[in-house]
Scaffold this motif. Structure first.
Motif, PDB file in Angstrom:
ATOM      1  N   LYS A 146       0.600  -2.396   5.341  1.00 40.14           N
ATOM      2  CA  LYS A 146      -0.254  -2.545   4.165  1.00 40.14           C
ATOM      3  C   LYS A 146       0.178  -1.541   3.104  1.00 40.14           C
ATOM      4  O   LYS A 146       0.446  -0.375   3.398  1.00 40.14           O
ATOM      5  N   ALA A 147       0.248  -2.033   1.879  1.00 39.92           N
ATOM      6  CA  ALA A 147       0.682  -1.197   0.760  1.00 39.92           C
ATOM      7  C   ALA A 147       0.057  -1.726  -0.527  1.00 39.92           C
ATOM      8  O   ALA A 147      -0.369  -2.880  -0.591  1.00 39.92           O
ATOM      9  N   ARG A 148       0.022  -0.857  -1.545  1.00 37.44           N
ATOM     10  CA  ARG A 148      -0.451  -1.269  -2.863  1.00 37.44           C
ATOM     11  C   ARG A 148       0.575  -0.876  -3.913  1.00 37.44           C
ATOM     12  O   ARG A 148       1.284   0.131  -3.763  1.00 37.44           O
ATOM     13  N   ILE A 149       0.632  -1.640  -4.983  1.00 40.94           N
ATOM     14  CA  ILE A 149       1.553  -1.336  -6.075  1.00 40.94           C
ATOM     15  C   ILE A 149       1.083  -0.075  -6.798  1.00 40.94           C
ATOM     16  O   ILE A 149      -0.059   0.006  -7.255  1.00 40.94           O
ATOM     17  N   SER A 150       1.987   0.897  -6.897  1.00 38.33           N
ATOM     18  CA  SER A 150       1.682   2.143  -7.608  1.00 38.33           C
ATOM     19  C   SER A 150       2.344   2.183  -8.979  1.00 38.33           C
ATOM     20  O   SER A 150       1.838   2.834  -9.896  1.00 38.33           O
ATOM     21  N   THR A 151       3.484   1.518  -9.114  1.00 38.25           N
ATOM     22  CA  THR A 151       4.227   1.469 -10.374  1.00 38.25           C
ATOM     23  C   THR A 151       4.812   0.086 -10.547  1.00 38.25           C
ATOM     24  O   THR A 151       5.255  -0.530  -9.567  1.00 38.25           O
ATOM     25  N   LEU A 152       4.857  -0.395 -11.791  1.00 39.02           N
ATOM     26  CA  LEU A 152       5.550  -1.654 -12.050  1.00 39.02           C
ATOM     27  C   LEU A 152       6.203  -1.616 -13.419  1.00 39.02           C
ATOM     28  O   LEU A 152       5.847  -0.814 -14.288  1.00 39.02           O
ATOM     29  N   ASP A 153       7.174  -2.494 -13.580  1.00 40.67           N
ATOM     30  CA  ASP A 153       7.888  -2.646 -14.840  1.00 40.67           C
ATOM     31  C   ASP A 153       7.219  -3.780 -15.618  1.00 40.67           C
ATOM     32  O   ASP A 153       7.322  -4.948 -15.219  1.00 40.67           O
ATOM     33  N   PRO A 154       6.528  -3.478 -16.726  1.00 49.03           N
ATOM     34  CA  PRO A 154       5.795  -4.522 -17.445  1.00 49.03           C
ATOM     35  C   PRO A 154       6.695  -5.559 -18.109  1.00 49.03           C
ATOM     36  O   PRO A 154       6.206  -6.606 -18.544  1.00 49.03           O
ATOM     37  N   LYS A 155       7.988  -5.291 -18.171  1.00 48.54           N
ATOM     38  CA  LYS A 155       8.920  -6.293 -18.699  1.00 48.54           C
ATOM     39  C   LYS A 155       9.180  -7.387 -17.661  1.00 48.54           C
ATOM     40  O   LYS A 155       9.694  -8.445 -17.986  1.00 48.54           O
ATOM     41  N   LYS A 156       8.811  -7.111 -16.430  1.00 47.30           N
ATOM     42  CA  LYS A 156       9.081  -8.064 -15.348  1.00 47.30           C
ATOM     43  C   LYS A 156       7.828  -8.583 -14.654  1.00 47.30           C
ATOM     44  O   LYS A 156       7.850  -9.649 -14.038  1.00 47.30           O
TER      45      LYS A 156
END
Length: 224
Positions: A146-156
């Protein structure tokens, strides 16, 4: 039989957690600890944005000591090389000859790590290398990671996916061309439970902010 002592590069995310799980399946290997680079100014894991406090709790939950390597911000190539060279020399002095990384298929990243260790007496291991990430993502989920998104690239990815569980709903929401494991930097995660954990890491989702072109979701200890 004398086991091979391995130090694992630990990003706090699902891939390094799964690498730990795979290494522990090998009776010839003993994972003796974890190491992570931190942004010293913010006390957070580089790129993943995970708080140092949470990182330390996470290491306790997987039952391993962790070494946090503080990097200045900004960090020049010279500073990074100097700090990492000193760290690697200390690892060698302790009799450790192997470091493992959770990289999946980026040839340039693997080549960089191997160059960094060349001539040091340390051999790089890549237990997940060459995995089909479509299959790997579901293998992780089915095993209970189990994991959660901590960072993402808003261009993608849509900003609304910040803090989202790494689950089937996430895979269904990923646009075409986005790697299911985020290997191209589309997203990073914090792992908080799974077969590599002795007990779950209790977390809650904080605020989401945009900084330096990336979307960071603050994940917090549940009891804070």
């Amino acid at each position: 039989m004398t086991k091979t002592k391995v130090l694992l590069s630990w990003s706090s995310g699902k891939d390094s957690a799964w690498a730990l799980h795979q290494l522990r399946q090998d009776p010839a290997i003993e994972v003796v600890g974890l190491f992570t680079t931190l942004n010293q100014a913010f006390e957070r894991v580089a790129m993943h944005g995970v708080r140092k406090q949470l990182l330390m709790q996470q290491a306790e939950c997987v039952g391993l000591p962790i070494e946090a390597i503080d990097l200045p911000w900004p960090c020049s190539n010279e500073d990074y090389s100097r700090i990492m060279t000193g760290f690697i020399e200390g690892v060698v002095a302790r009799g450790i000859r192997h470091m493992a990384f959770g990289d999946l298929f980026l040839e340039d990243v693997r080549a960089y790590r191997e160059r960094q260790l060349e001539g040091t007496g340390i051999r790089a291991l890549f237990p997940l290398w060459g995995s089909d990430t479509r299959l790997l993502a579901r293998e992780m989920m089915e095993a209970g990671l189990k994991a959660r998104i901590s960072t993402l690239d808003p261009k993608k990815l849509e900003m609304s996916l910040g803090g989202h569980e790494f689950d089937e709903a996430l895979l269904a929401a990923l646009p075409d061309g986005v790697d299911p494991c985020g290997e191209n930097g589309e997203f990073h995660t914090l792992a908080y439970d799974g077969p590599m954990f002795m007990l779950p890491l209790a977390i809650k989702t904080g605020e989401t902010v945009v900084r330096d072109g990336f979307v960071f979701t603050d994940l917090l200890p549940l009891n804070d």
